[in-house]
Design an enzyme around this catalytic site. Structure first.
Site, PDB file in Angstrom:
ATOM      1  N   LYS A 202       0.943  -1.205  -0.138  1.00 24.41           N
ATOM      2  CA  LYS A 202      -0.113  -0.085   0.029  1.00 24.41           C
ATOM      3  C   LYS A 202       0.816   1.201  -0.054  1.00 24.41           C
ATOM      4  O   LYS A 202       1.569   1.379   1.056  1.00 24.41           O
ATOM      5  CB  LYS A 202      -0.908   0.021   1.301  1.00 24.41           C
ATOM      6  N   LYS A 254      -2.064  -1.556  -3.872  1.00 21.57           N
ATOM      7  CA  LYS A 254      -2.760  -0.558  -3.767  1.00 21.57           C
ATOM      8  C   LYS A 254      -1.966   0.637  -3.831  1.00 21.57           C
ATOM      9  O   LYS A 254      -1.094   0.877  -3.017  1.00 21.57           O
ATOM     10  CB  LYS A 254      -4.017  -0.363  -2.424  1.00 21.57           C
TER      11      LYS A 254
END
Length: 328
Positions: A202, A254
């Site tokens: 992330k 992500k």
């Protein structure tokens, strides 16, 4: 008649008609690939539009139920729930996130009651929506996110979300050791069947901007000390190894679009399902450009999702999930 004339190979033969192109397509999107992220806001009777994400809303409990039913009917596999508490319930420890009657737990129960196991119910396991400072963990006396104290809060969150009936928890805070602590907490409270979708890679991204509005973020500062540096690749692979060792059932990259290289490396390295999150900024850019007539909206949506699938994602979180699933 002359044989062997240039060009000898003509790949265009396999592009001649729509049916031909469909027959030889190497990558296919399917409704089952898609997961719908959804926001539910405490204390509202009607959905609240998110200005930076045209077409996306902060749901009331009633409209969340309807969105879940619509997703099931379209063939979508999952729904990722984010709670938006009332501002006065935010505090330094994010206690609304571990309140059994907090908005996210109420939303999990509502969706479970409405669709049961017909939709994989996922929950965001993070404190940022519930803290008055907007960070993903509790702060120490110097204002830094305290990793180990935050893990204790995550263990509590995992338990209350599992008690509410969630199928999958999605720890998104990027704390060191979060997957292992959450796995232990789930197992020790009789929730061995609850899966963990680890937010493995992330990145600290500029593309989260619209999401801050969506969850009513109170963030001061940034998250660069715990989310990953966009410049790094090896770091992601180290995070991947740690998450798998700690018991992650699935892993995620992500954002999706700007990090397709990372997604491809992760997908080539593991034997667990890989998810990618097409985040708020990716959504907003396409919607804004389409609104101005600069791109063809529907083609752009499918092209980006196909690219994410082609890079190796087994599952894609996208705000277009239900719309695209209906079209497919």
């Amino acid at each position: 008649m002359t044989y062997g004339s240039f060009p000898g190979a003509r790949p265009r033969r396999l592009r001649t008609t729509p049916t031909m192109r469909r027959m030889v397509a190497e990558t296919r999107l399917h409704p089952a690939d898609l997961i719908l992220p959804a926001f539910v806001r405490e204390g509202v009777a009607e959905p609240v539009p998110i200005q930076a994400m045209p077409g996306v809303v902060q749901h009331s409990l009633d409209t969340l139920r309807k969105a879940a039913v619509e997703a099931v009917s379209a063939g979508v596999s999952g729904i990722m729930l984010f709670g938006v508490p009332e501002d006065e319930k935010k505090d330094a420890a994010g206690t609304a996130g571990t309140d059994p009657d907090g908005i996210l737990q109420v939303a999990i129960r509502a969706v479970k009651e409405e669709v049961g196991d017909d939709l994989v119910i996922m929950s965001d396991l993070c404190l940022d929506e519930y803290t008055d400072h907007g960070h993903c963990g509790v702060l120490d006396d110097q204002g830094r996110v305290d990793n180990d104290a935050t893990l204790e809060r995550y263990a509590e969150m995992a338990q209350v979300q599992a008690d509410a009936g969630v199928h999958v928890v999605g720890p998104s805070g990027m704390m060191d050791g979060q997957v292992g602590v959450i796995r232990d907490a789930l197992d020790q409270t009789g929730h061995e069947d609850v899966s963990i979708l680890a937010y493995t890679a992330k990145y600290s991204s500029a593309f989260y901007g619209p999401f801050r509005e969506a969850v009513g973020s109170s963030l001061r500062g940034d998250r660069k000390t715990y989310q990953q540096d966009p410049a790094n690749t090896r770091e992601s692979m180290r995070e991947l190894a740690l998450d798998l060792d700690e018991g992650a059932d699935m892993v995620m990259v992500k954002p999706a679009g700007p990090y397709l290289d990372i997604l491809a490396k992760v997908a080539a390295s593991v034997d667990v399902p890989v998810a990618a999150y097409q985040i708020s900024g990716e959504y907003a850019m396409i919607e804004a450009a389409a609104e101005k007539g600069w791109i063809e909206r529907d083609r752009a949506i499918l092209e980006t999702l196909t690219g994410i699938k082609r890079a190796g994602a087994h599952m894609i979180l996208t705000y277009w999930a239900t719309e695209v699933a209906k079209g497919l």
